[in-house]
Design an enzyme around this catalytic site. Structure first.
Site, PDB file in Angstrom:
ATOM      1  N   LYS A  23       0.763  -1.126  -0.158  1.00 38.44           N
ATOM      2  CA  LYS A  23       0.051  -0.176  -0.123  1.00 38.44           C
ATOM      3  C   LYS A  23       0.860   1.149  -0.195  1.00 38.44           C
ATOM      4  CE  LYS A  23      -1.540   1.741   4.155  1.00 38.44           C
ATOM      5  NZ  LYS A  23      -1.563   2.963   4.461  1.00 38.44           N
ATOM      6  N   ASN A  24       1.907   1.377   0.806  1.00 44.87           N
ATOM      7  CA  ASN A  24       2.611   2.453   1.173  1.00 44.87           C
ATOM      8  C   ASN A  24       3.600   2.924  -0.213  1.00 44.87           C
ATOM      9  OD1 ASN A  24       1.117   3.109   3.379  1.00 44.87           O
ATOM     10  ND2 ASN A  24       2.715   2.583   4.794  1.00 44.87           N
ATOM     11  N   CYS A 118      -4.557  12.544  13.225  1.00 45.02           N
ATOM     12  CA  CYS A 118      -5.305  11.110  13.212  1.00 45.02           C
ATOM     13  C   CYS A 118      -5.011  10.487  14.343  1.00 45.02           C
ATOM     14  CB  CYS A 118      -4.951  10.423  11.970  1.00 45.02           C
ATOM     15  SG  CYS A 118      -3.494   9.491  11.991  1.00 45.02           S
ATOM     16  N   ARG A 123       0.891  14.602  12.935  1.00 46.25           N
ATOM     17  CA  ARG A 123       1.391  14.370  11.791  1.00 46.25           C
ATOM     18  C   ARG A 123       1.249  15.593  10.777  1.00 46.25           C
ATOM     19  NH1 ARG A 123      -1.044   8.888   9.568  1.00 46.25           N
ATOM     20  NH2 ARG A 123       0.711   9.043   8.486  1.00 46.25           N
ATOM     21  N   ASP A 309       4.832   0.724  11.914  1.00 38.96           N
ATOM     22  CA  ASP A 309       3.742  -0.026  11.594  1.00 38.96           C
ATOM     23  C   ASP A 309       3.621  -1.332  12.108  1.00 38.96           C
ATOM     24  OD1 ASP A 309       2.861   2.490  10.333  1.00 38.96           O
ATOM     25  OD2 ASP A 309       3.434   1.922   8.463  1.00 38.96           O
ATOM     26  N   ARG A 401      -8.666  -0.600   5.014  1.00 37.57           N
ATOM     27  CA  ARG A 401      -7.731   0.527   4.290  1.00 37.57           C
ATOM     28  C   ARG A 401      -6.401   0.157   4.123  1.00 37.57           C
ATOM     29  NH1 ARG A 401      -6.583   5.103   8.015  1.00 37.57           N
ATOM     30  NH2 ARG A 401      -5.345   5.513   6.075  1.00 37.57           N
TER      31      ARG A 401
HETATM   32  C1  EPZ Z   1       4.269   7.067   6.173  1.00 39.06           C
HETATM   33  O1  EPZ Z   1       3.423   8.078   6.843  1.00 39.06           O
HETATM   34  C2  EPZ Z   1       3.509   5.830   6.243  1.00 39.06           C
HETATM   35  N1  EPZ Z   1       2.279   6.271   5.671  1.00 39.06           N
HETATM   36  C3  EPZ Z   1       2.841   5.396   7.686  1.00 39.06           C
HETATM   37  O2  EPZ Z   1       2.044   4.451   7.373  1.00 39.06           O
HETATM   38  C4  EPZ Z   1       4.048   5.070   8.669  1.00 39.06           C
HETATM   39  O3  EPZ Z   1       3.600   5.021   9.640  1.00 39.06           O
HETATM   40  C5  EPZ Z   1       5.151   6.310   8.550  1.00 39.06           C
HETATM   41  O4  EPZ Z   1       5.483   6.751   7.259  1.00 39.06           O
HETATM   42  C6  EPZ Z   1       6.455   5.936   9.327  1.00 39.06           C
HETATM   43  O5  EPZ Z   1       7.105   4.900   8.976  1.00 39.06           O
HETATM   44  C7  EPZ Z   1       2.201   6.135   4.293  1.00 39.06           C
HETATM   45  O6  EPZ Z   1       3.309   5.685   3.494  1.00 39.06           O
HETATM   46  C8  EPZ Z   1       0.976   6.281   3.311  1.00 39.06           C
HETATM   47  P1  EPZ Z   1       6.145  10.411   8.071  1.00 39.06           P
HETATM   48  P2  EPZ Z   1       4.233   9.529   6.793  1.00 39.06           P
HETATM   49  O7  EPZ Z   1       6.300  11.753   7.268  1.00 39.06           O
HETATM   50  O8  EPZ Z   1       5.051   9.594   5.419  1.00 39.06           O
HETATM   51  C9  EPZ Z   1       7.188  13.573  11.231  1.00 39.06           C
HETATM   52  C10 EPZ Z   1       0.289   3.012   7.917  1.00 39.06           C
HETATM   53  O9  EPZ Z   1      -0.031   2.362   8.992  1.00 39.06           O
HETATM   54  N2  EPZ Z   1       6.879  14.551  10.617  1.00 39.06           N
HETATM   55  O10 EPZ Z   1       7.462   9.492   7.997  1.00 39.06           O
HETATM   56  O11 EPZ Z   1       2.824  10.420   6.872  1.00 39.06           O
HETATM   57  C11 EPZ Z   1       5.748  12.877  11.783  1.00 39.06           C
HETATM   58  O12 EPZ Z   1       5.057  13.535  12.540  1.00 39.06           O
HETATM   59  C12 EPZ Z   1       0.761   4.385   7.924  1.00 39.06           C
HETATM   60  O13 EPZ Z   1       0.246   2.377   6.972  1.00 39.06           O
HETATM   61  C13 EPZ Z   1       7.264  15.975  10.771  1.00 39.06           C
HETATM   62  O14 EPZ Z   1       7.601  16.350  11.690  1.00 39.06           O
HETATM   63  O15 EPZ Z   1       5.200   9.718   8.157  1.00 39.06           O
HETATM   64  C14 EPZ Z   1       6.443  11.639  12.478  1.00 39.06           C
HETATM   65  O16 EPZ Z   1       6.604  11.876  13.688  1.00 39.06           O
HETATM   66  C15 EPZ Z   1       0.336   5.075   9.123  1.00 39.06           C
HETATM   67  N3  EPZ Z   1       6.953  16.865   9.736  1.00 39.06           N
HETATM   68  C16 EPZ Z   1       7.829  11.576  11.469  1.00 39.06           C
HETATM   69  O17 EPZ Z   1       7.899  12.760  10.988  1.00 39.06           O
HETATM   70  C17 EPZ Z   1       6.637  16.503   8.446  1.00 39.06           C
HETATM   71  O18 EPZ Z   1       6.388  17.332   7.545  1.00 39.06           O
HETATM   72  C18 EPZ Z   1       7.620  10.384  10.342  1.00 39.06           C
HETATM   73  O19 EPZ Z   1       6.461  10.780   9.713  1.00 39.06           O
HETATM   74  C19 EPZ Z   1       6.199  15.164   8.182  1.00 39.06           C
HETATM   75  C20 EPZ Z   1       6.426  14.349   9.146  1.00 39.06           C
END
Ligand code: EPZ
Length: 453
Positions: A23-24, A118, A123, A309, A401
């Site tokens: 998915k991701n 969420c 996020r 995850d 999802r």
């Molecule tokens: C991706 O989310 C995945 N989603 C998530 O999977 C996964 O948990 C996550 O990466 C971490 O591996 C998809 O790929 C669609 P991040 P993403 O930006 O990209 C902080 C699932 O269950 N951050 O890597 O949104 C954030 O708050 C889902 O399949 C900032 O501070 O995660 C977090 O602490 C849920 N500023 C960390 O970075 C930003 O602009 C990592 O988030 C962006 C993120």
């Protein structure tokens, strides 16, 4: 249709299961089709709700798509006039933020509803915006929308590390935008997740010049055009990991096809430390155990660390270990809503800030529980597979999802799990027999929320 899972615990999982496409990895690849001309054929895109929502959004942006009888998705951009990802779609799926980079790079303009928080945390998207600003975009915040404009983007060095480390979607967004920028972009502190490397492989197959994806430094040589191509999406490492944990947890023996050692090294290490037995093949991992687990400390970290995850799923296994384990969440410090539900099943887990302190218990015992998000649903299903008696898991729409008919895969391994309609819902829906699928789904969501404790 409002549904729940009924799981009778106690049967060891056994046999072979093949995981679906990731998915991701599929989601950013689907959005990056916006950057291309000509036809793209994507194999191994899982038929999930998040994929359907993405295709719905891509249609409004002028992308024609169809699912071929062999399951592959054919996509082609026919019109380039749209530039908006509206609130109604973003609300359903945070990944819509992936529209930002491609729309800006290809159409010079993007208006994308800002995703809210969420159940797993706040996020933010500040790093996505930092990347677009660095590439030369002007950005305004208007009525909950990010409005970005740039006649063209220009390559730059961009440091994308934040307070929690790297960002997966931020790295992908900047990579997509930079693929059509003038000159070279270098992303420092890029996310190293295999899904980023998969996106780069797709973009390079379309003609992009990306090097280093999958490492902390990614260099993107901008090109003037990308041509659609045929591409096979990588297997889902989180679905694979969920089945691997299930095999160990139920004292079963399962061969997980599509599980790759290089994607799952941290989980494999945790399972071996807990006492499970693993055999690694080229495109499969076989997991067995005797159900006797040692405690292990696990920290969820960006790749190649233990995946957040799979954090809730490993917590189930550790809740049955002989001793105390500590699970630390470094990515989403609040991703512990499953803990209270696991405790309803008899686990002894205490949340302390971003830690879960797990005192192993001898057994879990079935009860009705509520899923709160995608991976928490998987955790509760796993708990149900090993608990005494029956576990009822409500709000299964979360799991759909991210896992394609997980009950079918588990039944193939001998699990006693059924997806059943929730009766109160059928009664209510019979009052509105002509309700559209969308209205039925919304009613279902409202009912589940109303029924929540
Ligand atoms: C991706 O989310 C995945 N989603 C998530 O999977 C996964 O948990 C996550 O990466 C971490 O591996 C998809 O790929 C669609 P991040 P993403 O930006 O990209 C902080 C699932 O269950 N951050 O890597 O949104 C954030 O708050 C889902 O399949 C900032 O501070 O995660 C977090 O602490 C849920 N500023 C960390 O970075 C930003 O602009 C990592 O988030 C962006 C993120």
């Amino acid at each position: 249709m409002l549904e729940k899972f009924c799981v009778h615990g106690g049967t060891p999982l056994s046999g072979t299961v093949r995981v679906h496409g990731s998915k991701n990895a599929a989601l950013p690849i689907l959005y990056s089709v916006l950057l291309t001309r000509g036809r793209t054929v994507l194999e191994n895109v899982p038929p999930l709700r998040d994929v359907t929502s993405t295709l719905e959004l891509l249609s409004t942006l002028g992308v024609k798509w169809e699912r071929r009888p062999d399951g592959a998705l054919e996509l082609e951009v026919l019109r380039e006039d749209g530039f908006e990802a509206p609130y109604d779609l973003v609300r359903k799926m945070r990944a819509s933020i992936y529209a930002l980079g491609p729309l800006l790079a290809k159409r010079g303009r993007a208006r994308v509803s800002r995703p809210g928080g969420c159940n797993i945390g706040v996020r933010p998207i500040d790093l996505h915006l930092k990347g677009m600003l660095a590439l030369g975009a002007e950005i305004r915040n208007e009525g909950g929308y990010v409005c970005a404009e740039a006649p063209h983007l220009t390559g730059r060095r961009i440091y994308l590390g934040g307070a929690s480390g790297s960002t997966v979607s931020g790295t992908a967004n900047v990579m997509m935008a930079a693929a059509l920028a003038r000159g070279t972009t270098v992303i420092e502190h890029a996310a190293c997740e295999p899904e980023i490397a998969d996106l780069a492989r797709y973009l390079n197959a379309c003609g992009a010049g990306i090097r280093g994806a999958g490492t902390p430094v990614v260099a993107i040589e901008g090109v003037s055009e990308l041509r659609g191509c045929k591409y096979r999406v990588m297997p889902d490492r989180i679905e694979a990991g969920t089945f691997m944990i299930g095999a160990a947890l139920t004292a079963g023996e399962v061969r997980v096809e599509g599980a790759r050692f290089e994607h799952l090294a941290a989980l494999i290490d945790a399972l071996e430390s807990a006492g499970a037995c693993l055999q690694i093949e080229d495109d499969a991992v076989q997991v067995s155990s005797d159900g006797d687990f040692r405690p292990v400390d696990v920290t969820a970290l960006p790749y190649p660390g233990f995946p957040t995850d799979l954090q809730s799923q490993i917590t189930v296994l550790l809740s049955l270990a002989n001793g105390i384990s500590v699970v630390t969440e470094k990515i989403y410090p609040d991703r512990f809503i499953h803990v209270a539900e696991l405790n309803r099943l008899g686990a002894n887990v205490r949340k302390e800030g971003s830690l879960a302190i797990i005192h192993g218990v001898k057994r879990l015992s079935g009860a009705p529980v509520m899923a709160s998000d995608l991976r928490a649903s998987a955790c509760l299903i796993l708990a149900g597979l090993v608990a005494n008696g029956m576990t009822e898991i409500n709000r299964v729409y979360h799991i759909d999802r991210g896992y394609h008919r997980i009950e079918e895969s588990l039944k193939g391994l001998g699990a006693q799990i059924e997806r059943v309609p929730v009766e109160a819902d059928s009664a209510l829906l019979s009052l509105v027999p002509d309700a559209s699928p969308e209205l039925r789904e919304r009613l279902g969501e409202y009912l589940q929320i109303a029924a929540a404790p």
